[in-house]
Design an enzyme around this catalytic site. Structure first.
Site, PDB file in Angstrom:
ATOM      1  N   ASN A 245       3.374  -5.095  -0.384  1.00 15.44           N
ATOM      2  CA  ASN A 245       3.747  -4.414   0.849  1.00 15.44           C
ATOM      3  C   ASN A 245       5.097  -3.704   0.755  1.00 15.44           C
ATOM      4  O   ASN A 245       5.313  -2.734   1.466  1.00 15.44           O
ATOM      5  CB  ASN A 245       3.790  -5.435   1.995  1.00 15.44           C
ATOM      6  CG  ASN A 245       4.386  -4.844   3.241  1.00 15.44           C
ATOM      7  OD1 ASN A 245       3.772  -4.024   3.915  1.00 15.44           O
ATOM      8  ND2 ASN A 245       5.622  -5.219   3.541  1.00 15.44           N
TER       9      ASN A 245
ATOM     10  N   TYR B 258       7.574  10.338   0.394  1.00 15.17           N
ATOM     11  CA  TYR B 258       6.998   9.057   0.820  1.00 15.17           C
ATOM     12  C   TYR B 258       5.470   9.145   0.794  1.00 15.17           C
ATOM     13  O   TYR B 258       4.798   8.266   0.250  1.00 15.17           O
ATOM     14  CB  TYR B 258       7.489   8.705   2.225  1.00 15.17           C
ATOM     15  CG  TYR B 258       6.846   7.480   2.814  1.00 15.17           C
ATOM     16  CD1 TYR B 258       7.198   6.206   2.379  1.00 15.17           C
ATOM     17  CD2 TYR B 258       5.889   7.587   3.822  1.00 15.17           C
ATOM     18  CE1 TYR B 258       6.615   5.077   2.929  1.00 15.17           C
ATOM     19  CE2 TYR B 258       5.304   6.463   4.376  1.00 15.17           C
ATOM     20  CZ  TYR B 258       5.666   5.219   3.929  1.00 15.17           C
ATOM     21  OH  TYR B 258       5.085   4.103   4.469  1.00 15.17           O
TER      22      TYR B 258
ATOM     23  N   GLY C 256       9.106  -6.190   9.882  1.00 21.29           N
ATOM     24  CA  GLY C 256       8.110  -5.129   9.976  1.00 21.29           C
ATOM     25  C   GLY C 256       6.690  -5.558   9.641  1.00 21.29           C
ATOM     26  O   GLY C 256       6.268  -6.669   9.969  1.00 21.29           O
TER      27      GLY C 256
END
Length: 170
Positions: free
Chosen positions: A91, A158, A16
């Protein structure tokens, strides 16, 4: 005069966005260590191989970003392996896609531990290493996502964690 090697550590980089960041850093001349969870080892080693194909040195360090000691150990292993440490990219992150009213305590704690605590640990570990290296100039980059500006349907938790990352960074 030989140029000084620059080294980055990118968390959550087996795939990703993290992988894309690690590959771009390699193209920019960085040696790149990457972390991800142990079960992502095969994907992580593919990323390492891709980075090495570019001509940069690379290393996979199994690491759970929600565990402070593992993040600090990853920074130290990066430094010990490459002899320098200049950039930390926090990240690693996870998403809980569920209605907020149905989110369990376990899901809440897991996403907070990875998405917020993991960033704090990365900041702390990088800053400590920069201090040990004589307050050399260093970069700490925290990936937040578009969700740090606007919450999405079913992504309330989130988005809240990514708002927190943006706040920490500012």
């Amino acid at each position: 005069m030989a140029s000084r090697k620059v080294t980055a550590l990118v968390t959550g980089a087996a795939q990703g966005i993290g992988k894309a960041i690690a590959i771009q850093l390699a193209k920019d001349g960085y040696q790149v260590a990457i972390t991800d969870l142990p079960f992502q080892k095969a994907k992580a080693l593919e990323t390492v191989k891709e980075i090495e194909t570019i001509g940069s040195k690379s290393l996979f360090i199994p690491c759970d970003s929600s565990k402070k000691n593992e993040v600090f150990d990853a920074v130290e292993e990066t430094y010990q392996t490459f002899g320098s440490f200049n950039t930390m990219v926090n990240n690693a992150g996870i998403a809980t896609i569920a209605p907020l009213l149905e989110t369990t305590e376990e899901q809440i704690n897991k996403i907070l531990n990875v998405n917020i605590n993991g960033v704090v640990y990365g900041i702390q570990a990088a800053a400590k290493k920069f201090e040990q290296l004589g307050n050399q100039p260093g970069k700490i980059i925290n990936a937040a996502s578009i969700a740090s500006y606007e919450a999405g349907v079913m992504l309330g938790l989130y988005s809240a964690t990514k708002f927190a990352v943006r706040g920490l960074t500012q």
